[in-house]
Motif scaffolding. Structure first.
Motif, PDB file in Angstrom:
ATOM      1  N   VAL A  18       0.867  -1.168   0.000  1.00 50.38           N
ATOM      2  CA  VAL A  18       0.000   0.000   0.000  1.00 50.38           C
ATOM      3  C   VAL A  18       0.908   1.223   0.000  1.00 50.38           C
ATOM      4  O   VAL A  18       1.823   1.314   0.822  1.00 50.38           O
ATOM      5  N   ALA A  19       0.675   2.120  -0.952  1.00 52.44           N
ATOM      6  CA  ALA A  19       1.496   3.329  -1.052  1.00 52.44           C
ATOM      7  C   ALA A  19       0.614   4.549  -1.299  1.00 52.44           C
ATOM      8  O   ALA A  19      -0.340   4.482  -2.077  1.00 52.44           O
ATOM      9  N   GLU A  20       0.940   5.629  -0.633  1.00 61.20           N
ATOM     10  CA  GLU A  20       0.249   6.895  -0.850  1.00 61.20           C
ATOM     11  C   GLU A  20       0.868   7.577  -2.063  1.00 61.20           C
ATOM     12  O   GLU A  20       2.087   7.689  -2.156  1.00 61.20           O
ATOM     13  N   SER A  22       0.583  11.019  -4.852  1.00 58.02           N
ATOM     14  CA  SER A  22       0.094  12.402  -4.923  1.00 58.02           C
ATOM     15  C   SER A  22      -0.149  12.827  -6.357  1.00 58.02           C
ATOM     16  O   SER A  22       0.583  12.441  -7.272  1.00 58.02           O
ATOM     17  N   TYR A  54      -8.029  11.361  -0.914  1.00 56.63           N
ATOM     18  CA  TYR A  54      -7.922  12.586  -0.127  1.00 56.63           C
ATOM     19  C   TYR A  54      -8.007  13.776  -1.073  1.00 56.63           C
ATOM     20  O   TYR A  54      -7.275  13.853  -2.054  1.00 56.63           O
ATOM     21  N   GLN A  64      -4.458  13.191  -3.105  1.00 58.89           N
ATOM     22  CA  GLN A  64      -3.690  11.983  -2.844  1.00 58.89           C
ATOM     23  C   GLN A  64      -4.619  10.780  -2.818  1.00 58.89           C
ATOM     24  O   GLN A  64      -5.808  10.911  -2.570  1.00 58.89           O
ATOM     25  N   ASP A  66      -4.457   6.337  -1.740  1.00 53.56           N
ATOM     26  CA  ASP A  66      -3.739   5.165  -1.264  1.00 53.56           C
ATOM     27  C   ASP A  66      -3.972   4.052  -2.277  1.00 53.56           C
ATOM     28  O   ASP A  66      -5.114   3.627  -2.483  1.00 53.56           O
TER      29      ASP A  66
END
Length: 82
Positions: A18-20, A22, A54, A64, A66
């Motif tokens: 899992v990576a955020e 942008s 987000y 952003q 996830d």
């Protein structure tokens, strides 16, 4: 990306990450979504799902997300209905 680069040994043993990511820069040197996708693809991961969204408070624009990445060949990537 620096965190993911530093975790290269750990990534080799992962089947999911899992990576955020942008959609606009929040700070200097911050990677954008296309850079993260490319980085993960090079390490044999496929973007599979979105786990969170987000929005930018000023205008409600996508800011952003996830992302869930799965290693190539993962059972969930084989297709068909579950």
């Amino acid at each position: 990306l620096e965190v993911l680069r530093g975790a290269s040994d750990a990534l080799r043993g992962c089947s999911a990450v899992v990576a955020e990511v942008s959609w606009y820069p929040l700070g200097p040197g911050m990677p954008m979504v296309d850079e993260v996708l490319s980085f993960m693809r090079e390490r044999h991961f496929t973007w599979y799902d979105v786990l969170g969204i987000y929005r930018r408070p000023s205008d409600d624009a996508l800011g952003q997300m996830d992302f869930l990445f799965l290693r190539s060949g993962h059972t969930l990537l084989r297709g068909g209905l579950v």
